[in-house]
Design an enzyme around this catalytic site. Structure first.
Site, short mmCIF file in Angstrom:
data_model
loop_
_atom_site.label_atom_id
_atom_site.label_comp_id
_atom_site.label_asym_id
_atom_site.label_seq_id
_atom_site.Cartn_x
_atom_site.Cartn_y
_atom_site.Cartn_z
N CYS A 1 -112.35 94.91 -26.69
CA CYS A 1 -112.76 95.40 -28.00
C CYS A 1 -113.46 94.29 -28.78
O CYS A 1 -114.41 93.70 -28.30
CB CYS A 1 -111.54 95.95 -28.73
SG CYS A 1 -111.93 96.94 -30.19
N ILE A 2 -112.99 93.93 -29.96
CA ILE A 2 -113.61 92.91 -30.79
C ILE A 2 -113.17 91.50 -30.42
O ILE A 2 -113.84 90.52 -30.78
CB ILE A 2 -113.31 93.18 -32.30
CG1 ILE A 2 -114.18 92.30 -33.22
CG2 ILE A 2 -111.83 92.98 -32.59
CD1 ILE A 2 -115.65 92.57 -33.15
#
Length: 259
Positions: free
Chosen positions: A168-169
């Protein structure tokens, strides 16, 4: 004398070891399971760890036969988000370690105690906590700072040649700390809203990392730096696709441990 004791010695070994001598010989060649640290950033997508991602990581590690220990920094969250409204909860504060214990079912350890000596790999789930509590990326972008313990862990595992998984991030952490690291957050264009955070790819390049385009079900393996990443919820898609992508990331992390 020893020859005479041979049958008695074999009989004693059979009694001492369940399954007899075959069990002893089998255990000698058995590999130790990979020991993997999972670093959490709170509990809840908007101000902590993305819970679906953390659960997927734990399921795939379990299926891979790994031993897992969860960690989190003992610091205050940047802020608290009311997840029912998507808005900050004013005058409320929470501790990242305490909140992460919810996901870990209480079995959580301060990140300050995480060392490469005790683990073969480390994995960072996503969620806004990676950009708010593990770093200041959510506020400062390319000029962000990374939590000192997170930075230490990334540098220590990299120096030790032990794999690092991120989804993800959280790949922005590797891009910031490990100059030139290859990572993915998916696609570089929003494509009608399917990749709503596509701009992060540009930020990764500004941080000094190299962005590689991947599908949500895929993982990118930077073999030189032993960094493995997958887009996860950077993509608007069905949950099972995110689960499969995280599975690819975990599988490659475990493969790189050599266990």
């Amino acid at each position: 004398m020893l020859a005479a004791r041979g049958p008695a010695l074999c009989a004693a070994l059979r009694r001492a070891a369940p399954g007899g001598l075959a069990a002893l010989h089998g255990s000698a060649g058995r590999r130790r399971p990979a020991r993997v640290a999972v670093v959490l950033s709170g509990c809840g997508v908007y101000d902590g760890t993305e819970i679906h991602e953390a659960s997927a990581i734990l399921v795939h590690l379990s299926r891979g036969g790994a031993e897992v220990q969860m960690y989190a920094p003992d610091v205050l969250q940047m802020h608290v988000i009311d997840h029912s409204k998507g808005q900050p909860a004013e005058a409320e504060s929470r501790n990242v370690l305490v909140e992460s214990a919810r996901i870990a079912r209480g079995k959580i350890t301060s990140l300050a105690k995480l060392t490469t000596t005790d683990h073969d790999a480390v994995i960072f789930p996503g969620g806004f906590g990676a950009a708010k509590n593990l770093s200041t990326f959510a506020v400062d972008g390319k000029d962000c700072k990374v939590n000192r313990e997170v930075e230490r862990v990334l540098k220590d595992f990299h120096k030790a040649g032990k794999p690092i998984g991120l989804c993800c991030i959280s790949p922005v952490l590797a891009a910031k700390v490990l100059s030139g690291a290859e990572v993915t957050v998916g696609h570089e264009e929003e494509e009608g809203g399917r990749w709503p955070y596509a701009g992060t790819a540009g930020a990764i390049k500004e941080l000094g990392g190299k962005h590689c385009v991947k599908e949500v079900t895929e993982a990118h393996v930077d073999t030189k730096n032993k960094v493995v990443t997958t887009p996860a919820f950077m993509c608007e898609t069905e949950l099972h696709n995110i689960f499969d992508g995280i599975g690819a990331m975990v599988k490659n992390v475990l493969k790189l441990t050599g266990k």
